[in-house]
Scaffold this motif. Structure first.
Motif, mmCIF file in Angstrom:
data_model
loop_
_atom_site.group_PDB
_atom_site.id
_atom_site.type_symbol
_atom_site.label_atom_id
_atom_site.label_comp_id
_atom_site.label_asym_id
_atom_site.label_seq_id
_atom_site.Cartn_x
_atom_site.Cartn_y
_atom_site.Cartn_z
ATOM 1 N N TYR A 26 25.584 -19.622 1.006
ATOM 2 C CA TYR A 26 25.499 -21.005 0.541
ATOM 3 C C TYR A 26 24.821 -21.897 1.588
ATOM 4 N N ALA A 27 25.089 -21.620 2.866
ATOM 5 C CA ALA A 27 24.413 -22.392 3.912
ATOM 6 C C ALA A 27 22.911 -22.158 3.878
ATOM 7 N N GLU A 28 22.508 -20.920 3.642
ATOM 8 C CA GLU A 28 21.079 -20.599 3.564
ATOM 9 C C GLU A 28 20.428 -21.248 2.340
ATOM 10 N N ALA A 29 21.189 -21.331 1.251
ATOM 11 C CA ALA A 29 20.638 -21.890 0.016
ATOM 12 C C ALA A 29 20.712 -23.409 -0.040
ATOM 13 N N PHE A 30 21.486 -24.019 0.853
ATOM 14 C CA PHE A 30 21.740 -25.455 0.758
ATOM 15 C C PHE A 30 20.469 -26.311 0.730
ATOM 16 N N PRO A 31 19.419 -25.980 1.491
ATOM 17 C CA PRO A 31 18.206 -26.812 1.420
ATOM 18 C C PRO A 31 17.612 -26.921 0.024
ATOM 19 N N PHE A 32 17.985 -26.004 -0.877
ATOM 20 C CA PHE A 32 17.425 -26.018 -2.231
ATOM 21 C C PHE A 32 18.366 -26.705 -3.233
ATOM 22 N N PHE A 33 19.520 -27.203 -2.765
ATOM 23 C CA PHE A 33 20.499 -27.762 -3.686
ATOM 24 C C PHE A 33 20.036 -29.070 -4.307
ATOM 25 N N SER A 70 16.784 -30.208 -11.197
ATOM 26 C CA SER A 70 16.136 -29.354 -12.198
ATOM 27 C C SER A 70 17.121 -28.551 -13.028
ATOM 28 N N GLY A 71 18.336 -28.357 -12.491
ATOM 29 C CA GLY A 71 19.302 -27.501 -13.177
ATOM 30 C C GLY A 71 19.079 -26.027 -12.940
ATOM 31 N N GLN A 72 18.073 -25.693 -12.125
ATOM 32 C CA GLN A 72 17.740 -24.299 -11.855
ATOM 33 C C GLN A 72 18.538 -23.781 -10.661
ATOM 34 N N THR A 73 19.131 -22.610 -10.815
ATOM 35 C CA THR A 73 19.903 -21.992 -9.742
ATOM 36 C C THR A 73 18.992 -21.596 -8.591
ATOM 37 N N PRO A 74 19.366 -21.931 -7.344
ATOM 38 C CA PRO A 74 18.578 -21.446 -6.207
ATOM 39 C C PRO A 74 18.465 -19.925 -6.242
ATOM 40 N N ASP A 133 23.863 -20.163 -17.738
ATOM 41 C CA ASP A 133 22.786 -20.415 -18.691
ATOM 42 C C ASP A 133 23.254 -21.252 -19.882
ATOM 43 N N PRO A 134 23.691 -22.485 -19.644
ATOM 44 C CA PRO A 134 24.227 -23.296 -20.747
ATOM 45 C C PRO A 134 23.202 -23.586 -21.837
ATOM 46 N N SER A 135 21.918 -23.630 -21.486
ATOM 47 C CA SER A 135 20.899 -23.895 -22.501
ATOM 48 C C SER A 135 20.840 -22.771 -23.540
ATOM 49 N N ASN A 136 21.272 -21.582 -23.132
ATOM 50 C CA ASN A 136 21.297 -20.422 -24.030
ATOM 51 C C ASN A 136 22.690 -20.197 -24.615
ATOM 52 N N GLY A 141 26.699 -23.939 -7.142
ATOM 53 C CA GLY A 141 25.652 -23.164 -6.482
ATOM 54 C C GLY A 141 25.014 -22.132 -7.392
ATOM 55 N N VAL A 142 25.830 -21.487 -8.243
ATOM 56 C CA VAL A 142 25.283 -20.433 -9.107
ATOM 57 C C VAL A 142 24.861 -20.962 -10.474
ATOM 58 N N SER A 143 25.264 -22.190 -10.818
ATOM 59 C CA SER A 143 24.871 -22.762 -12.102
ATOM 60 C C SER A 143 24.965 -24.284 -12.022
ATOM 61 N N PRO A 144 23.915 -24.943 -11.495
ATOM 62 C CA PRO A 144 23.984 -26.390 -11.235
ATOM 63 C C PRO A 144 24.309 -27.243 -12.451
ATOM 64 N N ASP A 145 23.865 -26.840 -13.636
ATOM 65 C CA ASP A 145 24.145 -27.659 -14.817
ATOM 66 C C ASP A 145 25.140 -26.973 -15.741
#
Length: 389
Positions: free
Chosen positions: A159-166, A172-176, A298-301, A347-351
């Protein structure tokens, strides 16, 4: 109201009085506290007084945030030491800072600085310029130890490595990519290991608290291997089916070995494409289906409800589906420990949807489930929803 020239004069008078007190001999503890108060009036006494009054008014919240920011630094140091392999180097073998620097491929001064910080955290001890891990660090930071916390360190590191993309993820709702379980190039092993480690603890409490039907056949995914080990220990006739995405199925044998699932208790292991309605789940007649964080994907699906429906379809009458999901309170703020698990969900599903108890219950009852109950485990830090057919 505090302000103006009278404010400055008041500040000067207080500062003068404190200087007179400071001239007396005081115990070190009181001298330090007095020095802290005197410091408020070195400059901008009126402003500092307003600040002090505001801190006093909100002291509980101020203290909570102040400690959280402190432990951010504490945790960052711990994760850095873990990623550099410092605890591996020090395990069972006292070393100089120079030796640590060489083995971890860092500068000697850098190693010395980090070791001194870890010593202050009581994770490292120093004797005659030789450093060694404390007894606690030896046990809890050893990947092979029965009490190892390394899996959770790996999750935090991911999560620390992915944080810059949060920020982009929030917009965007896209998972890092690093946290995307559908992406084999992400931190898949960190997430798998961490979730299984966590569910090995929470699952024990769940097993003990639920009124289970007889379980002979059940299905879990790669995230539930540790839970499957608990089920076959609790039910002598239980046999497990594993099903997951292909790149996750490849990791199941390692996890089965780690958590002690014998070959003789496994019905089959197979890959899924990820669309529940299109996949066949083995025998498709189970007494228990265990789903981990499917409702937020994947809430859109509409993927979560599809998993809930598929699980219902493959259950035997009287069977149960267990959903491991963060359940938020309906009418009041969610307890903070549980809400922090919700941040891992982000982190695994922003929206992903925010699931409340009543809303989730209604959705499951609409599918056909009955006797839906939310079971809080680990002192309310995590929740399982148990739904029966």
């Amino acid at each position: 109201m505090i302000g103006g020239d009278s404010d400055k004069n008041t500040g000067r008078r207080i500062a003068s009085a404190l200087r007179q007190v400071a001239k007396r001999r005081l115990p070190d503890k009181w001298a330090s506290r007095l020095g802290l108060v005197r410091g408020l009036f070195v400059k901008d006494g009126a402003t500092q007084m307003r600040r002090l009054m505001m801190v006093a008014r909100h002291f509980r919240d101020y203290q909570r945030i102040d400690r959280a920011l402190f432990y951010h630094r504490f945790t960052a140091t711990l994760l850095l030491a873990h990623r550099l392999g410092i605890f591996d180097v020090l395990r069972g073998e006292p070393s100089t800072a120079s030796a640590v620097a060489h083995k971890c491929d860092i500068g000697e001064k850098t190693a010395h600085n980090l070791l001194r910080i870890l010593e202050s955290q009581e994770l490292v001890e120093c004797t005659e310029d030789r450093y060694e891990a404390t007894e606690f660090a030896e046990e809890f930071f050893d990947p092979q130890s029965s009490v190892s916390m390394v899996p959770m360190l790996e999750v935090c590191d991911a999560y620390a490595e992915a944080f810059p993309f949060f920020v982009d993820a929030a917009r965007s709702g896209q998972t890092p990519a690093l946290l995307d379980i559908f992406d084999d190039q992400g931190r898949t092993d960190a997430l798998l290991n961490g979730v299984n480690y966590y569910l090995d603890q929470a699952g024990r409490e769940l097993i003990a608290r639920v009124d289970w039907p007889p379980i002979r056949h059940f299905i879990v995914g790669s995230m539930g291997v540790s839970f499957s080990s608990l089920v076959i220990s609790a039910f002598d006739e239980a046999r497990v089916t594993y099903g997951c995405l292909p790149h996750l199925v490849e990791r199941i044998p390692r996890l089965r070995k780690q958590y002690g699932v014998p070959d003789g208790r496994v019905d089959e292991t197979h890959s899924h494409g990820g669309e529940p309605a299109d996949d066949r789940w083995g025998r498709e007649a189970f007494d228990l289906v265990f789903l981990t964080k499917k409702m937020i994907l994947d809430p859109s699906n509409n993927l979560g409800p599809k998993f809930a429906q598929k699980a219902f379809d493959v259950l035997n009458p009287g069977g149960v589906t267990v959903f491991w999901e963060t359940i938020h309170d309906d009418l009041s703020p969610t307890p903070v420990d549980r809400a922090m698990e919700g941040f891992l969900d982000f982190g695994v599903s922003p929206d992903g949807p925010v699931l409340t108890g009543c809303e989730f219950c209604e959705e499951l009852e609409h599918i056909g489930y009955r006797d839906v109950e939310v079971v809080e485990c680990l002192q309310g830090a995590t929740t399982f929803t148990v739904a029966r057919k």
